[in-house]
Scaffold this active site. Structure first.
Site, PDB file in Angstrom:
ATOM      1  N   CYS A 319       0.993  -1.287  -0.110  1.00  0.00           N
ATOM      2  CA  CYS A 319       0.488  -0.082   0.223  1.00  0.00           C
ATOM      3  C   CYS A 319       0.895   0.919  -0.060  1.00  0.00           C
ATOM      4  CB  CYS A 319      -0.932   0.448   1.681  1.00  0.00           C
ATOM      5  SG  CYS A 319      -1.841   0.693   1.282  1.00  0.00           S
ATOM      6  N   ARG A 418     -12.626   0.753  -4.907  1.00  0.00           N
ATOM      7  CA  ARG A 418     -11.976   0.713  -3.575  1.00  0.00           C
ATOM      8  C   ARG A 418     -11.360   2.069  -2.964  1.00  0.00           C
ATOM      9  NH1 ARG A 418      -8.080  -0.955  -0.522  1.00  0.00           N
ATOM     10  NH2 ARG A 418      -9.127  -2.507   1.573  1.00  0.00           N
TER      11      ARG A 418
HETATM   12  P1  RVP Z   1      -0.882  -6.559   4.372  1.00  0.00           P
HETATM   13  O1  RVP Z   1      -1.678  -8.230   4.928  1.00  0.00           O
HETATM   14  O2  RVP Z   1       0.759  -5.983   5.046  1.00  0.00           O
HETATM   15  O3  RVP Z   1       0.226  -7.002   3.217  1.00  0.00           O
HETATM   16  O4  RVP Z   1      -2.293  -6.142   4.255  1.00  0.00           O
HETATM   17  C1  RVP Z   1      -3.036  -6.373   3.267  1.00  0.00           C
HETATM   18  C2  RVP Z   1      -4.100  -5.492   3.558  1.00  0.00           C
HETATM   19  O5  RVP Z   1      -3.673  -4.436   2.540  1.00  0.00           O
HETATM   20  C3  RVP Z   1      -5.454  -5.170   2.812  1.00  0.00           C
HETATM   21  O6  RVP Z   1      -6.180  -6.150   3.396  1.00  0.00           O
HETATM   22  C4  RVP Z   1      -5.484  -3.890   2.581  1.00  0.00           C
HETATM   23  O7  RVP Z   1      -6.716  -2.823   3.764  1.00  0.00           O
HETATM   24  C5  RVP Z   1      -4.626  -3.308   2.439  1.00  0.00           C
HETATM   25  N1  RVP Z   1      -4.709  -3.156   0.553  1.00  0.00           N
HETATM   26  C6  RVP Z   1      -5.152  -4.284  -0.071  1.00  0.00           C
HETATM   27  N2  RVP Z   1      -4.726  -3.201  -0.843  1.00  0.00           N
HETATM   28  C7  RVP Z   1      -4.413  -2.454  -0.809  1.00  0.00           C
HETATM   29  C8  RVP Z   1      -3.316  -0.614  -2.425  1.00  0.00           C
HETATM   30  O8  RVP Z   1      -2.908  -1.654  -3.354  1.00  0.00           O
HETATM   31  N3  RVP Z   1      -2.954  -0.496  -2.071  1.00  0.00           N
HETATM   32  N4  RVP Z   1      -3.913  -2.385   0.577  1.00  0.00           N
END
Ligand code: RVP
Length: 496
Positions: A319, A418
């Site tokens: 993210c 989203r």
């Molecule tokens: P991680 O477990 O740190 O990989 O994080 C997963 C989380 O990141 C998801 O549950 C969602 O809230 C968030 N996410 C998913 N896509 C993206 C993005 O493209 N920014 N972020």
């Protein structure tokens, strides 16, 4: 001038747990990690609980029907990704609800008019060498035959040879009839030295396949998360635009709980979505909402009727929301603040609204910290993406393997919805990246080891339940110099 909150925004890596007295009965086998996933009144039991505090992220690269089955088998829940058509999401939910251990809905199907070239293509894509041949090429069409790699020779048969010329036709097949138990099906497989057994209904339509290699599935995991009809429990992601069509389709498919999937959930769109679901279905349909990172966001969604509230903005491994938009909060600070708000809400209203820490888990012990900080369960993307059961390709990388993992806000996912607050502005830039994660093997093995670690830490903290560690756990902040003391240091490591 905007209000300044002086408390720094902290991450899990800045905290450690202090041990408490471990009593003799505080052993790994006695630790119970079950946890609520929907709101309940003081003195009552929640309608839905998890057997382990794990959920898999609402992401294309993480949660499909295969992941949902693997995780429910271990006691957790997947939220099937909503960044797909309503029909295909509902179909994934249906596959989970129809799944019976060892009975597989065939996903490699062709018609007799297909060719050897189609067989080889499908084998390459799916990795499966057994294919069901049905009248219309669907998993539930009239069964006309089976093709396995024993039916053709790639060195001699022409690629345009029709399937009907080399398949084993239905009349020569041994089949099982719908309603047969897995033990009976396995007995037929062993008696006749088969590799697979098609299960058909009265009209000879294919219902399931049973494979010899799945024999071990005969024994159900005692932690499995099952509904009253012994079907696996599954969740699904929804958005705040097409919910009036999507939610009914998911409910019809048998979904147990839905979750509004948004990087920023403190919005009137989420409140409208929750209210519509509750007005239409009452408490029968459970809905999670989020994401939020502080007290006000939690209260807004709890007041709107959310069954659980998800925490986290910008902490996900893929993210880049914080870099792109400058919103978010360190995951530990966010969990601590929202947990306090959840407890305050419970005191005031007598209603407990579970909270989920979503994203930013890097090391296994971060899960234990999130629980001690007040989370009822966690949601993980990167962690689950590495397992065999995630929907993405396993790719050779240097001396080992990796699996693909991309964010829902990345160009690849194109799930702009989203990240879009209803208007067109959100369509202009990416909030996620496309990446690889180290291949992590089978989910059963990896998750088993993580659970063992979490339970061991619980024992060190004298806790046998999540509530114990929340009520009695002690957390301390670490200094940057003491962090380096925590790993191997001042030695020359062998094998490097
Ligand atoms: P991680 O477990 O740190 O990989 O994080 C997963 C989380 O990141 C998801 O549950 C969602 O809230 C968030 N996410 C998913 N896509 C993206 C993005 O493209 N920014 N972020």
């Amino acid at each position: 001038m905007a209000r300044i909150i002086n408390e720094p925004s902290r991450t899990f890596g800045e905290y450690l747990l202090l041990p408490n007295l471990t009593t003799k009965d505080c052993i790994v086998e006695n630790v119970d990690l079950s946890t609520p996933i929907c709101r309940f009144k003081k003195g009552e039991e929640p309608d839905l609980k998890l057997n382990i505090p794990f959920s898999s992220a609402i992401m294309q690269s993480v949660s499909d029907n295969n992941m949902a089955i693997a995780l429910a088998k271990n006691g957790g829940i997947s939220f099937i990704y909503g960044s797909q058509s309503i029909e295909s999401e509902a179909e994934m939910v249906r596959k989970v609800k129809k799944y019976k251990a060892g009975f597989v809905i065939s996903d490699s199907n062709l018609t007799p008019e297909n060719t050897l070239s189609d067989v080889l293509d499908l084998k390459q894509r799916s990795g499966h060498s057994t294919m069901a041949i049905t009248e219309d090429g669907t998993p539930t069409g009239k069964l006309l035959g089976i093709v396995t790699s024993r039916d053709y020779r790639t060195t001699r048969d022409p690629l345009d040879k029709k399937v009907k010329e080399f398949m084993t036709p239905a009349k020569s097949l041994i089949v099982g009839h719908e309603g047969i138990s897995l033990t009976e099906a396995n007995n037929i497989i062993w008696e006749h030295k088969l590799n697979s057994l098609p299960i058909v209904d009265d009209n000879f339509n294919l219902v399931y396949m049973v494979f010899r290699k799945d024999y071990s599935e005969d024994k159900e995991n005692p932690r499995s998360l099952l509904d009253s009809q012994k079907r696996y429990i599954v969740g699904a992601g929804i958005n705040s635009r097409d919910y009036k069509e999507r939610v009914p389709a998911l409910v019809e498919a048998g979904v147990d709980i839905v979750c509004i999937d948004s990087s920023e959930g403190f919005s009137e769109w989420q409140s409208d979505t929750i209210k519509w679901i509750k007005d239409t279905y009452g408490s029968k349909v459970k809905v999670g909402a989020g994401n939020v990172v502080e007290r006000e966001g939690f209260r807004y969604l709890a007041d709107a009727g959310a069954d659980f509230v998800k925490i986290g903005i910008g902490g996900g491994s893929i993210c880049i929301t914080r870099e792109q938009k400058g919103i978010g909060r360190g995951q530990a600070s966010a969990v601590l603040d929202v947990a306090a708000a959840r407890d305050e809400y419970f005191e005031e209203t007598g209603i407990y609204v579970p909270i989920c820490s979503d994203g930013g888990i890097v090391l296994d012990y971060h899960i234990t910290l999130a629980l001690a900080m007040g989370a009822d369960f966690v949601m993980l993307g990167r962690y689950f993406a590495g397992f065999d059961e995630s929907p993405t390709a396993k790719i050779k990388y240097g001396n080992g393997y990796v699996k693909e993992y991309w964010g829902e806000g990345s160009n690849r996912a194109r799930n702009w919805a989203r990240y879009d607050l209803g208007g067109k502005a959100g369509l202009q830039f990416e909030e996620g990246v496309d990446s690889y994660v180290p291949y992590a093997g089978k989910l059963d093995d990896g998750l088993g080891s993580t659970l063992h670690k979490i339970k061991s830490t619980f024992c060190n903290c004298g806790a046998k339940t999540i509530k114990d560690i929340q009520n009695n756990g002690r957390l301390c902040l670490v200094s940057s110099t003491s962090i380096s003391e925590g790993g191997a240091h001042d030695v020359i490591l062998k094998n490097q």
